[in-house]
Design an enzyme around this catalytic site. Sequence first.
Site: not given
Ligand SMILES: NC(=O)c1ccc[n+]([C@@H]2O[C@H](COP(=O)([O-])OP(=O)(O)OC[C@H]3O[C@@H](n4cnc5c(N)ncnc54)[C@H](OP(=O)(O)O)[C@@H]3O)[C@@H](O)[C@H]2O)c1
Length: 293
Positions: A10, A60, A124, A128
Site C-alpha cells: 500500500g 479496506y 469506511y 475504521k
Molecule cells: N489513503 C488515505 O487518504 C488515508 C487517509 C486517512 C487514513 N488512511 C489510513 O492509512 C492507512 C494506510 O492507508 P493507505 O492509503 O496506505 O492504503 P492503501 O494504499 O489502500 O493500502 C492498503 C493495503 O491494504 C491491503 N489490503 C486490503 N485488503 C486486505 C486484506 N484483506 N488483507 C491484507 N491486506 C489487505 C491492500 O492490498 P491490495 O492493494 O492488494 O488491496 C493494500 O496493500 C490505512 O489504515 C488507511 O485507512 C488512509
Amino acid sequence: MRILLIGNTGQLGWELERTLASLGELNACDFPQIDLADSSGLRQFIRQCQPDVVINAAAYTAVDKAEIEPDAAQAINAAAPGVLAEEARQIKAAFIHFSTDYVFDGQKSSPYLEDDPPNPLNVYGRTKLAGEQAVQRAGAAYLILRTSWVYSLRRQSFVTKVLDWARKQSSLKLVSDQVSSPTWSRMLAEATSQLISSAKSDLYGWFIEHQGLYHLAGSGYCSRYEWGQEILKLDPQPGEQVTQSILPALTAEFPTPARRPLFSALNCDHFYEEFSFKLPDWRLALKLAMESA
Ligand SMILES: NC(=O)c1ccc[n+]([C@@H]2O[C@H](COP(=O)([O-])OP(=O)(O)OC[C@H]3O[C@@H](n4cnc5c(N)ncnc54)[C@H](OP(=O)(O)O)[C@@H]3O)[C@@H](O)[C@H]2O)c1
C-alpha cells in the site's frame, strides 16, 4: 527486534518497509500472503511469527466501494485490528495501527482534536472507527495514529490523478469545500519508525507508557482545489501539462456513493506534546515528494 508489517504494498506500507528495514528483523507481508478478513488465519500467522511489534498499514480503503461491500470493510477495518491487538497482547508485542479523519462528520470549523466526538458519514469511516474501538478494548500496548489525505507518487493517489488529468484536460474542476491535511506517506512512515526507535530496548514498556490515540498528519490544511493548484505548480514536468485553467467547484457538483466530511483537518498538538516532533507543512512535504519523483 522482530517487526511484522502488514500491508507492505500500500501507499504507506511500501514506505514503511523501507524505513523499518534498518530497525530489526522485518517480516513485511500483504494480501494474499495474509488476509485480514480471515481472523483465524490472522491469529495463526501472528503466533507463528512471534513479533515484538506489529504494524498494521493494511485496510479496506476504497471509500465509495465500501458502501456496497460493507461486510468486507467491516471484517478488514473493524474486526481485524481487534484480532491483531488481542494477539499482540497475548505475546506482549507492541501494536501500531492507522486510522482516518473520516471518523468525523466535518461540521467543525477548526482542526479536530482526538477527543472530539466522532460521527462518521460513510461505511469506511464507521468501520475504521469500530477498528479503533476494538484496538482500545483489546488491552494491548498500542498506538493508533489517525491521519488524513495520504498520498504517494508511486500508487494512485489524488496527487497522481491531478498530474494525470493535467496532461489530458484543458480545464480542471476541483472541489474547494473539502478541506483537510495532505500527508505524504513517506513522512508518515518515517515518523512511525522514529517512534519505534525512541522506544530503545524496552519497546513494550515504552508503548505502555505512551499508549493511546494520536492525530498525525501533514501540518496545516487546504482544500482539494488549493492542493491541486500546488500540485500543478510543483509538477516536475510542467511542459507536459495541457491544462489552461483550474476552477473551484462544490462537492455537491460531484455526487459520489459515499458522503465525505467537508472539514476534517486534524490538530496534531497532542502528538507533538508527547513525542516532540511533527510532520512538516503540507506544502513543503509536497515539494519534497515531487522532487523525489
Ligand atoms: N489513503 C488515505 O487518504 C488515508 C487517509 C486517512 C487514513 N488512511 C489510513 O492509512 C492507512 C494506510 O492507508 P493507505 O492509503 O496506505 O492504503 P492503501 O494504499 O489502500 O493500502 C492498503 C493495503 O491494504 C491491503 N489490503 C486490503 N485488503 C486486505 C486484506 N484483506 N488483507 C491484507 N491486506 C489487505 C491492500 O492490498 P491490495 O492493494 O492488494 O488491496 C493494500 O496493500 C490505512 O489504515 C488507511 O485507512 C488512509
